[in-house]
Design a protein around this motif. Structure first.
Motif, PDB file in Angstrom:
ATOM      1  N   LEU A  19       1.844  -5.234  -5.483  1.00  0.00           N
ATOM      2  CA  LEU A  19       1.435  -4.302  -6.849  1.00  0.00           C
ATOM      3  C   LEU A  19       0.504  -3.000  -6.668  1.00  0.00           C
ATOM      4  O   LEU A  19       0.733  -2.019  -7.304  1.00  0.00           O
ATOM      5  CB  LEU A  19      -0.575  -5.006  -7.332  1.00  0.00           C
ATOM      6  CG  LEU A  19      -0.283  -4.650  -8.452  1.00  0.00           C
ATOM      7  CD1 LEU A  19       0.297  -5.137  -9.491  1.00  0.00           C
ATOM      8  CD2 LEU A  19      -2.184  -5.668  -8.919  1.00  0.00           C
ATOM      9  N   VAL A  20       0.143  -2.770  -5.122  1.00  0.00           N
ATOM     10  CA  VAL A  20      -0.200  -1.313  -4.512  1.00  0.00           C
ATOM     11  C   VAL A  20       1.016  -0.497  -4.419  1.00  0.00           C
ATOM     12  O   VAL A  20       0.663   0.890  -4.887  1.00  0.00           O
ATOM     13  CB  VAL A  20      -1.162  -1.181  -3.438  1.00  0.00           C
ATOM     14  CG1 VAL A  20      -1.449  -0.192  -3.133  1.00  0.00           C
ATOM     15  CG2 VAL A  20      -2.423  -2.489  -4.073  1.00  0.00           C
TER      16      VAL A  20
ATOM     17  N   ARG B 202      -6.727  -1.995   3.164  1.00  0.00           N
ATOM     18  CA  ARG B 202      -7.738  -2.982   2.824  1.00  0.00           C
ATOM     19  C   ARG B 202      -8.480  -2.867   1.907  1.00  0.00           C
ATOM     20  O   ARG B 202      -8.422  -4.126   0.698  1.00  0.00           O
ATOM     21  CB  ARG B 202      -8.847  -3.276   3.845  1.00  0.00           C
ATOM     22  CG  ARG B 202      -9.574  -4.551   3.175  1.00  0.00           C
ATOM     23  CD  ARG B 202     -10.709  -4.998   4.609  1.00  0.00           C
ATOM     24  NE  ARG B 202     -12.169  -3.811   4.743  1.00  0.00           N
ATOM     25  CZ  ARG B 202     -12.227  -2.948   5.768  1.00  0.00           C
ATOM     26  NH1 ARG B 202     -11.439  -3.459   6.638  1.00  0.00           N
ATOM     27  NH2 ARG B 202     -13.618  -2.059   5.263  1.00  0.00           N
ATOM     28  N   MET B 203      -8.977  -1.905   1.062  1.00  0.00           N
ATOM     29  CA  MET B 203      -9.662  -1.127  -0.316  1.00  0.00           C
ATOM     30  C   MET B 203      -8.157  -1.755  -1.052  1.00  0.00           C
ATOM     31  O   MET B 203      -8.497  -1.680  -2.309  1.00  0.00           O
ATOM     32  CB  MET B 203     -10.092   0.033   0.875  1.00  0.00           C
ATOM     33  CG  MET B 203     -11.117   0.287   0.870  1.00  0.00           C
ATOM     34  SD  MET B 203     -12.200   1.546   1.309  1.00  0.00           S
ATOM     35  CE  MET B 203     -12.065   2.313  -0.100  1.00  0.00           C
ATOM     36  N   ALA B 204      -7.521  -0.547  -0.871  1.00  0.00           N
ATOM     37  CA  ALA B 204      -6.268  -0.682  -1.373  1.00  0.00           C
ATOM     38  C   ALA B 204      -6.032  -2.157  -2.234  1.00  0.00           C
ATOM     39  O   ALA B 204      -5.950  -2.640  -3.437  1.00  0.00           O
ATOM     40  CB  ALA B 204      -4.847  -0.263  -1.446  1.00  0.00           C
ATOM     41  N   ASN B 205      -5.551  -3.122  -1.283  1.00  0.00           N
ATOM     42  CA  ASN B 205      -5.397  -4.582  -1.640  1.00  0.00           C
ATOM     43  C   ASN B 205      -6.751  -5.778  -2.303  1.00  0.00           C
ATOM     44  O   ASN B 205      -6.237  -6.002  -3.837  1.00  0.00           O
ATOM     45  CB  ASN B 205      -4.911  -4.820  -0.083  1.00  0.00           C
ATOM     46  CG  ASN B 205      -3.952  -5.024   0.410  1.00  0.00           C
ATOM     47  OD1 ASN B 205      -2.891  -4.178  -0.668  1.00  0.00           O
ATOM     48  ND2 ASN B 205      -3.502  -5.691   1.335  1.00  0.00           N
TER      49      ASN B 205
ATOM     50  N   GLY C   5       6.962   3.267   4.811  1.00  0.00           N
ATOM     51  CA  GLY C   5       7.245   1.849   4.207  1.00  0.00           C
ATOM     52  C   GLY C   5       6.185   1.162   3.741  1.00  0.00           C
ATOM     53  O   GLY C   5       7.007   0.198   3.200  1.00  0.00           O
ATOM     54  N   GLY C   6       4.838   1.471   3.983  1.00  0.00           N
ATOM     55  CA  GLY C   6       3.899   0.431   3.249  1.00  0.00           C
ATOM     56  C   GLY C   6       3.115  -0.859   3.600  1.00  0.00           C
ATOM     57  O   GLY C   6       2.565  -1.558   3.240  1.00  0.00           O
ATOM     58  N   GLU C   7       3.337  -0.895   5.192  1.00  0.00           N
ATOM     59  CA  GLU C   7       2.942  -1.926   6.085  1.00  0.00           C
ATOM     60  C   GLU C   7       1.993  -2.411   5.352  1.00  0.00           C
ATOM     61  O   GLU C   7       1.239  -1.933   5.673  1.00  0.00           O
ATOM     62  CB  GLU C   7       3.330  -1.344   7.011  1.00  0.00           C
ATOM     63  CG  GLU C   7       3.315  -3.012   8.409  1.00  0.00           C
ATOM     64  CD  GLU C   7       2.983  -3.011   9.983  1.00  0.00           C
ATOM     65  OE1 GLU C   7       2.908  -3.883  10.325  1.00  0.00           O
ATOM     66  OE2 GLU C   7       3.660  -2.036   9.801  1.00  0.00           O
ATOM     67  N   GLY C   8       2.024  -3.478   5.608  1.00  0.00           N
ATOM     68  CA  GLY C   8       0.009  -4.498   5.328  1.00  0.00           C
ATOM     69  C   GLY C   8       0.113  -3.687   3.664  1.00  0.00           C
ATOM     70  O   GLY C   8      -1.054  -5.110   3.031  1.00  0.00           O
ATOM     71  N   LEU C   9       0.062  -3.509   2.837  1.00  0.00           N
ATOM     72  CA  LEU C   9       0.247  -3.209   1.143  1.00  0.00           C
ATOM     73  C   LEU C   9       0.622  -4.159   0.934  1.00  0.00           C
ATOM     74  O   LEU C   9       2.011  -4.770   1.061  1.00  0.00           O
ATOM     75  CB  LEU C   9       0.313  -2.083   0.721  1.00  0.00           C
ATOM     76  CG  LEU C   9      -0.254  -1.012   1.486  1.00  0.00           C
ATOM     77  CD1 LEU C   9       0.311   0.132   0.886  1.00  0.00           C
ATOM     78  CD2 LEU C   9      -1.369  -0.211   0.857  1.00  0.00           C
TER      79      LEU C   9
END
Length: 87
Positions: free
Chosen positions: A68-69, A17-20, A61-65
């Motif tokens: 751009l992150v 959430r924070m990264a997004n 796998g970066g799920e949810g990111l």
């Protein structure tokens, strides 16, 4: 009367959430500036433990990111592995 402990979000969900949120701010910038800005913000303001959690997600796998992150991850300093406590 019983007081239940407040719901605690999974730390990895909070990192996503924070990264997004950071990436969302930089979406209005030109793409390369957005990638660089996202990485710079995380490098400046996130402690190693937070960046370790971020890379745990990226490596999984970066799920949810947001894309751009994921692209900024190449410019984010990867922290040293956490030291395990002595037995």
């Amino acid at each position: 009367m019983l007081h239940e402990e407040p719901h605690r979000a999974d730390p990895l969900e909070k990192i996503v959430r924070m990264a997004n949120q950071i990436a969302t701010f930089f979406l209005s910038k030109p793409h390369e500036e957005g990638v660089a800005g996202t990485a710079e913000h995380i490098n400046k303001f996130w402690e190693p433990r937070m960046r370790r959690h971020l890379f745990e997600i990226v490596d999984g796998g970066g799920e949810g990111l947001f894309p751009l992150v994921l692209e900024a991850a190449a410019k984010i300093r990867r922290p040293a592995p956490a030291e395990k406590p002595a037995a």
